[in-house]
Design a protein around this motif. Structure first.
Motif, PDB file in Angstrom:
ATOM      1  N   LEU A   1       0.793  -1.113   0.014  1.00 33.27           N
ATOM      2  CA  LEU A   1       0.088   0.029  -0.003  1.00 33.27           C
ATOM      3  C   LEU A   1       0.897   1.186  -0.036  1.00 33.27           C
ATOM      4  N   LYS A   2       2.125   1.007  -0.165  1.00 32.76           N
ATOM      5  CA  LYS A   2       2.940   2.213  -0.275  1.00 32.76           C
ATOM      6  C   LYS A   2       2.611   3.288  -1.232  1.00 32.76           C
ATOM      7  N   SER A   3       2.236   2.990  -2.354  1.00 31.08           N
ATOM      8  CA  SER A   3       2.032   4.006  -3.402  1.00 31.08           C
ATOM      9  C   SER A   3       0.662   4.595  -2.895  1.00 31.08           C
ATOM     10  N   PHE A   4      -0.024   4.566  -2.063  1.00 29.99           N
ATOM     11  CA  PHE A   4      -1.130   5.351  -1.439  1.00 29.99           C
ATOM     12  C   PHE A   4      -0.906   5.819  -0.209  1.00 29.99           C
ATOM     13  N   ASP A   5       0.468   6.211   0.315  1.00 31.82           N
ATOM     14  CA  ASP A   5       0.741   6.873   1.274  1.00 31.82           C
ATOM     15  C   ASP A   5       0.200   8.450   1.471  1.00 31.82           C
ATOM     16  N   ASN A   6       0.045   8.756   0.478  1.00 33.80           N
ATOM     17  CA  ASN A   6      -0.291  10.081   0.621  1.00 33.80           C
ATOM     18  C   ASN A   6      -2.093  10.332   0.845  1.00 33.80           C
ATOM     19  N   GLN A   7      -2.517   9.026   0.625  1.00 32.94           N
ATOM     20  CA  GLN A   7      -3.946   8.984   0.792  1.00 32.94           C
ATOM     21  C   GLN A   7      -4.553   8.159   2.106  1.00 32.94           C
ATOM     22  N   VAL A   8      -3.758   7.298   2.364  1.00 29.91           N
ATOM     23  CA  VAL A   8      -4.038   6.254   3.515  1.00 29.91           C
ATOM     24  C   VAL A   8      -3.121   6.301   4.491  1.00 29.91           C
ATOM     25  N   GLU A   9      -3.359   6.296   5.822  1.00 36.51           N
ATOM     26  CA  GLU A   9      -2.762   6.185   6.954  1.00 36.51           C
ATOM     27  C   GLU A   9      -2.654   4.539   7.427  1.00 36.51           C
ATOM     28  N   ILE A  10      -1.637   4.131   7.726  1.00 32.43           N
ATOM     29  CA  ILE A  10      -1.435   2.708   8.148  1.00 32.43           C
ATOM     30  C   ILE A  10      -1.150   2.669   9.453  1.00 32.43           C
ATOM     31  N   THR A  11      -1.765   1.996  10.456  1.00 34.46           N
ATOM     32  CA  THR A  11      -1.698   1.962  11.879  1.00 34.46           C
ATOM     33  C   THR A  11      -1.855   0.687  12.508  1.00 34.46           C
ATOM     34  N   PHE A  12      -1.333   0.534  13.669  1.00 35.27           N
ATOM     35  CA  PHE A  12      -1.202  -0.969  14.138  1.00 35.27           C
ATOM     36  C   PHE A  12      -1.648  -0.785  15.543  1.00 35.27           C
ATOM     37  N   LEU A  13      -2.435  -1.819  15.935  1.00 36.63           N
ATOM     38  CA  LEU A  13      -3.119  -1.927  17.419  1.00 36.63           C
ATOM     39  C   LEU A  13      -1.910  -1.739  18.502  1.00 36.63           C
ATOM     40  N   ALA A  14      -2.106  -1.130  19.479  1.00 43.14           N
ATOM     41  CA  ALA A  14      -1.132  -0.832  20.556  1.00 43.14           C
ATOM     42  C   ALA A  14      -0.880  -2.088  21.193  1.00 43.14           C
ATOM     43  N   ARG A  15       0.391  -2.655  21.580  1.00 41.14           N
ATOM     44  CA  ARG A  15       0.529  -3.873  22.311  1.00 41.14           C
ATOM     45  C   ARG A  15       1.350  -3.579  23.572  1.00 41.14           C
ATOM     46  N   GLY A  16       1.149  -4.242  24.675  1.00 43.44           N
ATOM     47  CA  GLY A  16       1.881  -4.139  25.774  1.00 43.44           C
ATOM     48  C   GLY A  16       1.347  -4.730  27.021  1.00 43.44           C
ATOM     49  N   VAL A  17       1.739  -4.193  28.063  1.00 46.33           N
ATOM     50  CA  VAL A  17       1.068  -4.511  29.320  1.00 46.33           C
ATOM     51  C   VAL A  17      -0.452  -4.626  29.394  1.00 46.33           C
ATOM     52  N   PRO A  18      -0.947  -5.807  29.593  1.00 51.76           N
ATOM     53  CA  PRO A  18      -2.370  -5.882  29.798  1.00 51.76           C
ATOM     54  C   PRO A  18      -2.942  -5.138  30.893  1.00 51.76           C
ATOM     55  N   VAL A  19      -4.263  -4.742  31.059  1.00 58.20           N
ATOM     56  CA  VAL A  19      -4.590  -4.325  32.256  1.00 58.20           C
ATOM     57  C   VAL A  19      -4.790  -5.525  33.195  1.00 58.20           C
ATOM     58  N   GLY A  20      -4.274  -5.341  34.417  1.00 58.57           N
ATOM     59  CA  GLY A  20      -4.305  -6.253  35.523  1.00 58.57           C
ATOM     60  C   GLY A  20      -2.923  -7.154  35.210  1.00 58.57           C
ATOM     61  N   GLY A  21      -2.088  -6.852  34.156  1.00 61.48           N
ATOM     62  CA  GLY A  21      -1.075  -7.604  34.258  1.00 61.48           C
ATOM     63  C   GLY A  21       0.264  -7.103  35.047  1.00 61.48           C
ATOM     64  N   GLU A  22       1.088  -8.211  35.481  1.00 58.26           N
ATOM     65  CA  GLU A  22       2.412  -8.036  36.197  1.00 58.26           C
ATOM     66  C   GLU A  22       3.367  -8.054  35.410  1.00 58.26           C
ATOM     67  N   LEU A  23       4.187  -7.227  35.670  1.00 57.54           N
ATOM     68  CA  LEU A  23       5.700  -7.045  34.910  1.00 57.54           C
ATOM     69  C   LEU A  23       6.128  -8.354  34.932  1.00 57.54           C
ATOM     70  N   ASP A  24       6.373  -9.126  36.090  1.00 62.68           N
ATOM     71  CA  ASP A  24       7.299 -10.358  36.247  1.00 62.68           C
ATOM     72  C   ASP A  24       6.827 -11.499  35.485  1.00 62.68           C
ATOM     73  N   TRP A  25       5.406 -11.260  35.069  1.00 62.81           N
ATOM     74  CA  TRP A  25       4.966 -12.669  34.448  1.00 62.81           C
ATOM     75  C   TRP A  25       5.081 -12.379  32.965  1.00 62.81           C
ATOM     76  N   LEU A  26       5.432 -11.186  32.418  1.00 62.46           N
ATOM     77  CA  LEU A  26       5.426 -10.919  30.957  1.00 62.46           C
ATOM     78  C   LEU A  26       6.819 -11.238  30.371  1.00 62.46           C
ATOM     79  N   ASP A  27       6.658 -11.661  29.165  1.00 61.51           N
ATOM     80  CA  ASP A  27       8.011 -12.103  28.263  1.00 61.51           C
ATOM     81  C   ASP A  27       8.695 -10.691  28.050  1.00 61.51           C
ATOM     82  N   ASP A  28       9.827 -10.777  27.594  1.00 57.15           N
ATOM     83  CA  ASP A  28      10.834  -9.632  27.085  1.00 57.15           C
ATOM     84  C   ASP A  28      10.399  -8.687  26.332  1.00 57.15           C
TER      85      ASP A  28
END
Length: 200
Positions: free
Chosen positions: A162-189
């Motif tokens: 879709l690069k040829s449509f760069d000026n027309q279309v924005e490509i976004t990605f879902l945010a990923r990270g620490v889930p609600v209620g998640g504890e850091l010591d249980w998460l992978d690197d």
């Protein structure tokens, strides 16, 4: 197979074992449960499966399974037709709909690129997505693909297509990270690293 059970039971068990999450043992248990409760389970299931086979088809616009073609999402005037959320399968679409926070439309790829499984770009519904973007109505493509090697490979391949449509279309990605209620010591690197990069 089930020794001496008869070809009908063996065939039922063999077919059930091909379903995701059902191995040979689970398929045998499911076969027995269905056969023991013919009137309550087996016969209604048979009818439901026949109805689904007769009525459910793939939407010609977004690729989702539906009894309407185009599907209700694609024809809903309340949906924002300028946003397309790209998902792997219908199960991901159902998850998004369950949340009720997305008001745009979808595009179901029908899989992910995978060299190991022999799934190539032409095996996915990528051309349909490009055609939808080419129409000029789309302003944003949201990548809602799994955080796996295959998912990220597919997302980057689509972004390149879709690069040829760069000026027309924005490509976004879902945010990923620490889930609600998640504890850091249980998460992978990788999850922690991504959460740090995506901080706000």
């Amino acid at each position: 197979m089930v020794s001496g059970a008869g070809p009908e039971i063996e065939r039922l068990t063999a077919l059930l074992s091909k379903l995701p999450g059902l191995g040979p043992r689970s398929a045998r248990r499911a076969s027995l449960a269905l056969l023991k409760r013919k009137d309550q389970l087996l016969i209604p299931l048979t009818r439901a499966m026949q109805d689904a086979a007769d009525r459910v088809e793939t939407c010609r616009i977004c690729g989702r399974l539906s009894t309407q073609n185009p599907c209700p999402t694609c024809t809903d005037p309340a949906r924002d037709q300028t946003m397309i959320c790209v998902v792997e399968e219908d199960s991901a679409l159902w998850a998004m709909e369950r949340v009720g926070a997305f008001t745009g439309t979808y595009h179901v790829l029908g899989g992910l690129l995978s060299a190991l499984d022999g799934i190539r770009p032409e095996d996915l519904r990528l051309d349909g997505l490009v055609q939808r973007v080419r129409s000029g109505r789309v302003r944003e493509i949201i990548m809602a693909l799994p955080a796996t090697v295959e998912g990220q490979t597919t997302a980057h391949y689509i972004a390149d297509r879709l690069k040829s449509f760069d000026n027309q279309v924005e490509i976004t990605f879902l945010a990923r990270g620490v889930p609600v209620g998640g504890e850091l010591d249980w998460l992978d690197d990788n999850t922690i690293a991504h959460a740090l990069k995506s901080r706000r």
